[in-house]
Design a protein around this motif. Structure first.
Motif, short mmCIF file in Angstrom:
data_model
loop_
_atom_site.label_atom_id
_atom_site.label_comp_id
_atom_site.label_asym_id
_atom_site.label_seq_id
_atom_site.Cartn_x
_atom_site.Cartn_y
_atom_site.Cartn_z
N ILE A 100 -62.46 -20.98 10.11
CA ILE A 100 -62.24 -21.77 11.33
C ILE A 100 -63.12 -21.19 12.44
O ILE A 100 -63.20 -19.98 12.61
CB ILE A 100 -60.75 -21.76 11.73
N LEU A 101 -63.77 -22.09 13.18
CA LEU A 101 -64.66 -21.66 14.25
C LEU A 101 -63.88 -21.25 15.50
O LEU A 101 -62.90 -21.89 15.87
CB LEU A 101 -65.60 -22.81 14.64
N VAL A 103 -55.72 -10.21 20.35
CA VAL A 103 -56.94 -11.00 20.21
C VAL A 103 -57.77 -10.61 18.99
O VAL A 103 -58.15 -11.47 18.19
CB VAL A 103 -57.80 -10.93 21.49
N GLU A 104 -58.05 -9.35 18.82
CA GLU A 104 -58.93 -8.90 17.73
C GLU A 104 -58.40 -9.30 16.35
O GLU A 104 -59.14 -9.85 15.54
CB GLU A 104 -59.13 -7.38 17.81
N ASN A 105 -57.12 -9.05 16.09
CA ASN A 105 -56.55 -9.40 14.79
C ASN A 105 -56.54 -10.91 14.56
O ASN A 105 -56.84 -11.37 13.45
CB ASN A 105 -55.13 -8.86 14.64
N PHE A 106 -56.19 -11.67 15.59
CA PHE A 106 -56.17 -13.12 15.44
C PHE A 106 -57.56 -13.66 15.13
O PHE A 106 -57.73 -14.45 14.20
CB PHE A 106 -55.60 -13.82 16.69
N ILE A 107 -58.55 -13.23 15.88
CA ILE A 107 -59.92 -13.73 15.67
C ILE A 107 -60.43 -13.34 14.29
O ILE A 107 -61.02 -14.16 13.58
CB ILE A 107 -60.87 -13.24 16.78
N ALA A 108 -60.20 -12.11 13.87
CA ALA A 108 -60.64 -11.67 12.54
C ALA A 108 -60.01 -12.55 11.46
O ALA A 108 -60.68 -12.98 10.52
CB ALA A 108 -60.29 -10.21 12.32
N SER A 109 -58.73 -12.84 11.60
CA SER A 109 -58.02 -13.65 10.61
C SER A 109 -58.49 -15.09 10.60
O SER A 109 -58.71 -15.68 9.54
CB SER A 109 -56.52 -13.59 10.87
N ILE A 110 -58.69 -15.68 11.76
CA ILE A 110 -59.07 -17.09 11.83
C ILE A 110 -60.50 -17.28 11.33
O ILE A 110 -60.79 -18.25 10.64
CB ILE A 110 -58.84 -17.66 13.25
N LEU A 111 -61.40 -16.35 11.64
CA LEU A 111 -62.78 -16.44 11.15
C LEU A 111 -62.85 -16.28 9.63
O LEU A 111 -63.62 -16.96 8.96
CB LEU A 111 -63.67 -15.40 11.83
N ARG A 156 -51.13 -20.78 10.81
CA ARG A 156 -49.87 -20.03 10.68
C ARG A 156 -50.13 -18.62 10.13
O ARG A 156 -49.56 -17.64 10.61
CB ARG A 156 -48.90 -20.79 9.77
N LYS A 157 -51.00 -18.55 9.12
CA LYS A 157 -51.34 -17.26 8.54
C LYS A 157 -51.97 -16.34 9.59
O LYS A 157 -51.62 -15.16 9.69
CB LYS A 157 -52.30 -17.46 7.36
N ALA A 158 -52.89 -16.87 10.39
CA ALA A 158 -53.53 -16.08 11.44
C ALA A 158 -52.54 -15.65 12.51
O ALA A 158 -52.61 -14.53 13.02
CB ALA A 158 -54.68 -16.86 12.07
N LEU A 159 -51.60 -16.53 12.85
CA LEU A 159 -50.60 -16.18 13.86
C LEU A 159 -49.66 -15.09 13.38
O LEU A 159 -49.13 -14.32 14.18
CB LEU A 159 -49.80 -17.42 14.25
N MET A 160 -49.47 -15.01 12.07
CA MET A 160 -48.56 -14.02 11.52
C MET A 160 -49.25 -12.68 11.27
O MET A 160 -48.57 -11.69 10.98
CB MET A 160 -47.95 -14.53 10.21
#
Length: 127
Positions: free
Chosen positions: A87-88, A75-83, A122-126
C-alpha cells in the motif's frame, strides 16, 4: 441493499470501525478514544478514516484510501507494515499547531479489492 453497501458493512467490520455509505462511497471511521488529545485547551476526538469508491463490478477493485491518526511513537511501525503489504503512503504530516499529544497523520492509497485492503489495514493497525 446494494452489493457495495454490503461490502461496505464488511469493510468497516474488518477494519473495526463505524460504517457510512452515501453517494457510492464507503467510509469506515475508527475513534481513537484512548488518545486524550487537546487542541487550544479543548478536547479533540482523534479519528482515523478509511474509504473505497469507484468499485469496478467486474474486477471488484476500487480506489481505497486511508487517513490514519497516530502518535509519533506509532508512525514507524505502521508505515513499515503498510509498505510491506504494497500500500502506498502518499503523505505524512501533522495538522494542528497546538495539539497535545502531537498527532501525525499518514495518508495511504491503493487500488484493490476493498476487503483485501481492509485486511491489510487491520494487520498494519495491529502491528
Amino acid at each position: 441493499m446494494s452489493n457495495d453497501e454490503l461490502i461496505c458493512q464488511e469493510f468497516a467490520r474488518i477494519i473495526g470501525g463505524q460504517e457510512g455509505f452515501a453517494g457510492g462511497k464507503c467510509v469506515a471511521t475508527i475513534n481513537r478514544d484512548e488518545i486524550k488529545a487537546i487542541i487550544l485547551g479543548k478536547r479533540f476526538r482523534v479519528t482515523s478514516s478509511f474509504s473505497f469508491e469507484s468499485r469496478n463490478n467486474q474486477t471488484g477493485r476500487a480506489l481505497c484510501l486511508g487517513r490514519v491518526a497516530l502518535l509519533q511513537i506509532e508512525v514507524e511501525n505502521f508505515i513499515a507494515s503498510i509498505l510491506k503489504q504494497g500500500i502506498l503512503v502518499s503523505s505524512i504530516h501533522n495538522e494542528w499547531l497546538f495539539d497535545d499529544p502531537k498527532l501525525i497523520y499518514v495518508n495511504i492509497e491503493d487500488v484493490d479489492d476493498p476487503l483485501v485492503f481492509a485486511r491489510k489495514v487491520r494487520k498494519a493497525l495491529m502491528s
